[in-house]
Design an enzyme around this catalytic site. Structure first.
Site, PDB file in Angstrom:
ATOM      1  N   PHE A 120      12.410 -63.239 -28.087  1.00 36.18           N
ATOM      2  CA  PHE A 120      12.043 -62.283 -27.113  1.00 36.18           C
ATOM      3  C   PHE A 120      12.387 -60.833 -27.609  1.00 36.18           C
ATOM      4  O   PHE A 120      13.737 -60.451 -27.497  1.00 36.18           O
ATOM      5  CB  PHE A 120      12.589 -62.701 -25.870  1.00 36.18           C
ATOM      6  CG  PHE A 120      11.748 -61.705 -24.752  1.00 36.18           C
ATOM      7  CD1 PHE A 120      10.662 -61.819 -24.403  1.00 36.18           C
ATOM      8  CD2 PHE A 120      12.699 -61.150 -23.946  1.00 36.18           C
ATOM      9  CE1 PHE A 120       9.941 -60.742 -23.551  1.00 36.18           C
ATOM     10  CE2 PHE A 120      12.435 -59.962 -22.988  1.00 36.18           C
ATOM     11  CZ  PHE A 120      10.789 -60.120 -22.604  1.00 36.18           C
ATOM     12  N   VAL A 147       7.438 -65.959 -23.129  1.00 39.32           N
ATOM     13  CA  VAL A 147       6.638 -67.318 -22.300  1.00 39.32           C
ATOM     14  C   VAL A 147       5.356 -66.714 -21.981  1.00 39.32           C
ATOM     15  O   VAL A 147       4.364 -67.552 -21.911  1.00 39.32           O
ATOM     16  CB  VAL A 147       7.598 -67.247 -20.956  1.00 39.32           C
ATOM     17  CG1 VAL A 147       6.985 -68.331 -19.843  1.00 39.32           C
ATOM     18  CG2 VAL A 147       9.038 -67.777 -21.289  1.00 39.32           C
ATOM     19  N   GLN A 148       5.172 -65.427 -21.659  1.00 38.22           N
ATOM     20  CA  GLN A 148       3.744 -64.731 -21.297  1.00 38.22           C
ATOM     21  C   GLN A 148       2.661 -65.369 -22.268  1.00 38.22           C
ATOM     22  O   GLN A 148       1.705 -65.740 -22.245  1.00 38.22           O
ATOM     23  CB  GLN A 148       4.031 -63.385 -21.144  1.00 38.22           C
ATOM     24  CG  GLN A 148       4.714 -62.832 -19.878  1.00 38.22           C
ATOM     25  CD  GLN A 148       6.035 -62.424 -20.059  1.00 38.22           C
ATOM     26  OE1 GLN A 148       6.815 -63.227 -20.766  1.00 38.22           O
ATOM     27  NE2 GLN A 148       6.532 -61.790 -19.245  1.00 38.22           N
ATOM     28  N   LYS A 190      -0.888 -83.652   8.627  1.00 38.50           N
ATOM     29  CA  LYS A 190       0.377 -84.633   8.175  1.00 38.50           C
ATOM     30  C   LYS A 190       0.679 -84.445   6.872  1.00 38.50           C
ATOM     31  O   LYS A 190      -0.080 -84.350   5.863  1.00 38.50           O
ATOM     32  CB  LYS A 190      -0.046 -86.160   8.446  1.00 38.50           C
ATOM     33  CG  LYS A 190       1.039 -87.010   8.657  1.00 38.50           C
ATOM     34  CD  LYS A 190       1.657 -86.952  10.046  1.00 38.50           C
ATOM     35  CE  LYS A 190       1.831 -88.015  10.743  1.00 38.50           C
ATOM     36  NZ  LYS A 190       2.454 -87.858  11.961  1.00 38.50           N
ATOM     37  N   HIS A 239      17.706 -70.898 -17.999  1.00 35.70           N
ATOM     38  CA  HIS A 239      18.675 -70.410 -18.755  1.00 35.70           C
ATOM     39  C   HIS A 239      19.833 -71.066 -19.202  1.00 35.70           C
ATOM     40  O   HIS A 239      20.370 -72.017 -18.412  1.00 35.70           O
ATOM     41  CB  HIS A 239      19.268 -68.946 -18.016  1.00 35.70           C
ATOM     42  CG  HIS A 239      18.035 -67.988 -17.483  1.00 35.70           C
ATOM     43  ND1 HIS A 239      17.062 -67.783 -18.372  1.00 35.70           N
ATOM     44  CD2 HIS A 239      17.884 -67.479 -16.250  1.00 35.70           C
ATOM     45  CE1 HIS A 239      16.470 -66.865 -17.580  1.00 35.70           C
ATOM     46  NE2 HIS A 239      16.665 -66.715 -16.548  1.00 35.70           N
ATOM     47  N   THR A 260      -2.535 -85.914  14.233  1.00 39.49           N
ATOM     48  CA  THR A 260      -1.898 -86.061  12.747  1.00 39.49           C
ATOM     49  C   THR A 260      -1.634 -87.731  12.685  1.00 39.49           C
ATOM     50  O   THR A 260      -1.661 -88.003  11.403  1.00 39.49           O
ATOM     51  CB  THR A 260      -0.543 -85.236  12.462  1.00 39.49           C
ATOM     52  OG1 THR A 260       0.488 -85.711  13.431  1.00 39.49           O
ATOM     53  CG2 THR A 260      -0.979 -83.860  13.138  1.00 39.49           C
ATOM     54  N   ASP A 261      -1.171 -88.438  13.473  1.00 36.68           N
ATOM     55  CA  ASP A 261      -1.278 -89.871  12.921  1.00 36.68           C
ATOM     56  C   ASP A 261      -2.443 -90.371  12.963  1.00 36.68           C
ATOM     57  O   ASP A 261      -2.534 -91.355  11.697  1.00 36.68           O
ATOM     58  CB  ASP A 261      -0.510 -90.516  14.549  1.00 36.68           C
ATOM     59  CG  ASP A 261      -0.249 -91.970  14.286  1.00 36.68           C
ATOM     60  OD1 ASP A 261       1.028 -92.248  13.396  1.00 36.68           O
ATOM     61  OD2 ASP A 261      -1.034 -92.848  14.464  1.00 36.68           O
ATOM     62  N   ARG A 296      15.951 -68.049 -29.841  1.00 35.43           N
ATOM     63  CA  ARG A 296      16.773 -68.623 -28.630  1.00 35.43           C
ATOM     64  C   ARG A 296      16.198 -69.933 -28.091  1.00 35.43           C
ATOM     65  O   ARG A 296      15.464 -70.319 -28.454  1.00 35.43           O
ATOM     66  CB  ARG A 296      16.449 -67.572 -27.529  1.00 35.43           C
ATOM     67  CG  ARG A 296      14.791 -67.490 -27.018  1.00 35.43           C
ATOM     68  CD  ARG A 296      14.753 -66.676 -25.869  1.00 35.43           C
ATOM     69  NE  ARG A 296      13.138 -66.580 -25.532  1.00 35.43           N
ATOM     70  CZ  ARG A 296      12.626 -66.094 -24.829  1.00 35.43           C
ATOM     71  NH1 ARG A 296      13.418 -65.511 -23.825  1.00 35.43           N
ATOM     72  NH2 ARG A 296      11.301 -66.112 -24.273  1.00 35.43           N
ATOM     73  N   ASN A 346      12.011 -69.599 -16.513  1.00 31.82           N
ATOM     74  CA  ASN A 346      12.588 -69.679 -17.785  1.00 31.82           C
ATOM     75  C   ASN A 346      13.946 -69.932 -17.468  1.00 31.82           C
ATOM     76  O   ASN A 346      14.829 -69.478 -16.791  1.00 31.82           O
ATOM     77  CB  ASN A 346      12.517 -68.078 -18.140  1.00 31.82           C
ATOM     78  CG  ASN A 346      13.071 -68.056 -19.502  1.00 31.82           C
ATOM     79  OD1 ASN A 346      13.246 -68.999 -20.352  1.00 31.82           O
ATOM     80  ND2 ASN A 346      12.852 -66.703 -20.126  1.00 31.82           N
TER      81      ASN A 346
HETATM   82  O1  LIG Z   1       9.494 -64.756 -22.494  1.00 28.79           O
HETATM   83  C1  LIG Z   1      10.339 -63.937 -21.716  1.00 28.79           C
HETATM   84  N1  LIG Z   1       9.631 -63.260 -20.952  1.00 28.79           N
HETATM   85  C2  LIG Z   1      10.196 -62.300 -19.969  1.00 28.79           C
HETATM   86  O2  LIG Z   1       9.314 -61.529 -19.293  1.00 28.79           O
HETATM   87  C3  LIG Z   1      11.498 -61.901 -20.288  1.00 28.79           C
HETATM   88  N2  LIG Z   1      12.553 -61.340 -19.507  1.00 28.79           N
HETATM   89  C4  LIG Z   1      13.803 -61.607 -20.128  1.00 28.79           C
HETATM   90  O3  LIG Z   1      14.842 -61.113 -19.604  1.00 28.79           O
HETATM   91  N3  LIG Z   1      13.688 -62.704 -20.836  1.00 28.79           N
HETATM   92  C5  LIG Z   1      12.384 -62.976 -20.820  1.00 28.79           C
HETATM   93  N4  LIG Z   1      11.640 -63.938 -21.763  1.00 28.79           N
END
Ligand SMILES: O=c1[nH]c(=O)c2[nH]c(=O)[nH]c2[nH]1
Length: 313
Positions: A160, A228-229, A11, A257, A58-59, A177, A255
């Site tokens: 970046f 970000v990674q 459920k 935008h 599931t009830d 950015r 990410n």
């Molecule tokens: O932090 C980021 N990682 C990416 O892998 C990536 N690729 C992208 O186009 N912008 C960003 N920014």
């Protein structure tokens, strides 16, 4: 000859609300959650031979969820999910694995006339506290806790550059950015042998959630992010450091935008970082909105980057 190679059923979207009334203090606490229960085991013939004798309806799973919520604490959600998952494997000899997902929604106490109100709450954001508990007769209790839907944005302090370039690359290097994402952060606990082991870990669950949330927000805000990674990897490292009972931490960060709209600006759109594109308004009486004068951006819903990782000990 076709074969049933995998099967589970249950459920989903069981909505549960529980109130705790503190008569002495005159206050009430509320929890609202959405629960999903899925079972596996000796259920093959219900699919292949229309034999329902082993089917826990599931009830029944829904009713069980309400009964367990009445009889046991619903906080922390790790405990509630484990009790419910364990119930199914302990009660039914033919059920071998029970997965319970709990999503706790935010009801934050209101402040009225400068005081915490005894029984009024507000939904402050789409963030949820999530838990998955899997009770397996063979392996014990697996628990993953998570923060989901936490929307964050920083208007500077993110860059970046230095990424792979070839004839398919148009993205410019960017030193400054906008960075915005919806945090999905999870942490897997060392597998618990029994429900008792989960019970003895109870004080750690809220603490881990607070730590993970604070580390996520503080690092996001304070760090000069090169990507970000790298930022998410640092968050994982910090959580592993602070919560020794956790064996792995994972993040999934879209990410979000901020794009320019308008066909006439496509060249410009292609040449800037996808997360930080300006709206060029110079066509309108020379209005300055690029470079240092940039103030108005156009948020976009898709497509978006999606960066994920798991860091283990
Ligand atoms: O932090 C980021 N990682 C990416 O892998 C990536 N690729 C992208 O186009 N912008 C960003 N920014």
């Amino acid at each position: 000859m076709p074969q049933l190679s995998a099967a589970q059923y249950g459920k989903d979207n069981i909505r549960v609300y529980k109130v705790h009334r503190d008569e002495k203090a005159g206050t009430q606490d509320v929890v609202e959650m959405t629960v999903c229960v899925l079972l596996q085991g000796e259920i093959e013939t219900s699919y292949t031979e229309a034999d329902n004798h082993n089917v826990v309806a599931t009830d029944t799973m829904k009713q069980t969820t309400y009964i367990i919520a009445k009889q046991h604490p619903v906080n922390p959600p790790e405990l509630f999910a484990s009790i419910l998952a364990d119930h199914f494997t302990a009660t039914y000899p033919h059920i071998h694995i029970a997965s319970v997902k709990v999503k706790q929604h935010r009801w934050t106490r209101m402040t009225v006339d400068g005081q915490p109100h005894p029984h009024s709450f507000m939904r402050d954001g789409s963030e949820t506290r999530n838990v998955e508990a899997v009770s397996s007769k063979a392996d014990g209790l697996y628990v993953r806790s998570a923060i989901a839907g936490l929307l964050v944005l920083k208007s500077t302090g993110s860059a970046f550059h230095g990424f792979y370039r070839n004839e398919y690359t148009s993205l410019a290097e960017v030193q400054d950015r906008i960075l915005s994402t919806e945090v999905d952060c999870g942490w897997k606990w060392n597998t618990f042998k029994t429900l008792k082991d989960v019970e003895s870990t109870v004080p750690k669950f809220d603490e881990a959630w607070k730590n993970a949330r604070q580390i996520t927000l503080e690092l996001f805000a304070k760090e000069e992010s090169p990507s970000v990674q790298n930022t998410m990897y640092k968050m994982c490292e910090e959580i592993l450091k602070l919560v020794p009972e956790v064996k792995a931490v994972d993040y999934s960060l879209p990410n979000k935008h901020y794009f320019e709209i308008g066909e006439q600006h496509r060249t410009r759109l292609r040449s800037l970082d996808c997360a930080d594109i300006l709206v060029d308004l110079s066509w309108h009486k020379g209005l300055k909105n690029t470079g240092k004068d940039a103030e108005v951006y156009a948020p976009q819903s898709d497509p978006n980057g999606l960066i994920q990782c798991t860091v283990s000990r």
